[in-house]
Design a protein around this motif. Structure first.
Motif, PDB file in Angstrom:
ATOM      1  N   THR A  71       2.974   2.818  10.093  1.00  9.47           N
ATOM      2  CA  THR A  71       2.572   2.555   8.704  1.00  9.47           C
ATOM      3  C   THR A  71       1.668   1.334   8.602  1.00  9.47           C
ATOM      4  O   THR A  71       0.722   1.334   7.815  1.00  9.47           O
ATOM      5  N   VAL A  72       1.939   0.302   9.397  1.00  6.87           N
ATOM      6  CA  VAL A  72       1.072  -0.878   9.379  1.00  6.87           C
ATOM      7  C   VAL A  72      -0.328  -0.503   9.865  1.00  6.87           C
ATOM      8  O   VAL A  72      -1.328  -0.880   9.258  1.00  6.87           O
ATOM      9  N   ARG A  75      -2.448   1.245   7.285  1.00  7.64           N
ATOM     10  CA  ARG A  75      -2.927   0.393   6.186  1.00  7.64           C
ATOM     11  C   ARG A  75      -4.189  -0.380   6.560  1.00  7.64           C
ATOM     12  O   ARG A  75      -4.879  -0.887   5.682  1.00  7.64           O
ATOM     13  N   GLY A 121       2.382  -6.959   7.264  1.00  9.59           N
ATOM     14  CA  GLY A 121       3.024  -5.703   6.880  1.00  9.59           C
ATOM     15  C   GLY A 121       4.467  -5.893   6.466  1.00  9.59           C
ATOM     16  O   GLY A 121       4.925  -5.306   5.479  1.00  9.59           O
ATOM     17  N   SER A 124       4.515  -7.679   3.072  1.00 10.19           N
ATOM     18  CA  SER A 124       4.073  -6.745   2.038  1.00 10.19           C
ATOM     19  C   SER A 124       5.193  -5.768   1.686  1.00 10.19           C
ATOM     20  O   SER A 124       5.477  -5.531   0.505  1.00 10.19           O
ATOM     21  N   ASP A 125       5.850  -5.235   2.692  1.00 12.78           N
ATOM     22  CA  ASP A 125       6.949  -4.295   2.450  1.00 12.78           C
ATOM     23  C   ASP A 125       8.117  -4.960   1.726  1.00 12.78           C
ATOM     24  O   ASP A 125       8.777  -4.330   0.901  1.00 12.78           O
TER      25      ASP A 125
END
Length: 149
Positions: A71-72, A75, A121, A124-125
């Motif tokens: 996921t990182v 992005r 990341g 941010s999460d």
């Protein structure tokens, strides 16, 4: 080692996605301060990894780590900036799943850059409030002063 308010402000700018401010503050650090900043990033990375992937003494499995790294990377404007093997190795080391010599083939520059991307990341999460980010940065500062002095 004593982490300065300027080093904290530099990391805060990076974690809040204020790229221009981060670059400006980073460029003001001298060589010694830059090395200290790298230690601060490492401490913040370890703290964020533990918060995300370790609960009640249980460490996350490989799938959760791989999914996070994926996921990182997705992005990023250029996913190739983050080597998944390097990222998974660094996370595994931070969780105590891998020995320190697991990073022997990872340069200091690649390690630092990967930690920055992963840390961004993680933060941010976590969607930290200003108060929570302040507490997180205070903990990272404390860890840096303890571990790297």
């Amino acid at each position: 080692m004593t982490i300065t308010d300027e080093q904290i402000a530099t990391l805060r700018a990076q974690l809040q996605g204020r790229g221009d401010e981060h670059k400006r503050l980073l460029s003001r650090l001298n060589k010694v301060e830059s090395n200290q900043y790298a230690s601060l990033v490492t401490a913040a990375f370890f703290e964020a990894i533990r918060r995300r992937f370790s609960t009640g003494g249980e460490v996350a499995g490989d799938k959760e780590i791989i999914d996070f790294v994926t996921t990182v990377r997705l992005r990023l404007d250029d996913p190739e900036l983050l080597d998944p093997n390097v990222a998974e190795t660094l996370i595994g080391m931070a969780l105590g799943k891998l020995p320190p010599d697991a990073r022997k083939d990872i340069s200091a520059e690649v390690s630092h850059g990967s930690k920055i991307l992963l840390l961004a990341g993680l933060i941010s999460d976590a969607q930290l409030s200003t108060h929570e980010l302040d507490a997180f940065l205070a903990r990272a500062r404390e860890m840096t002063d303890e571990v790297f002095s």
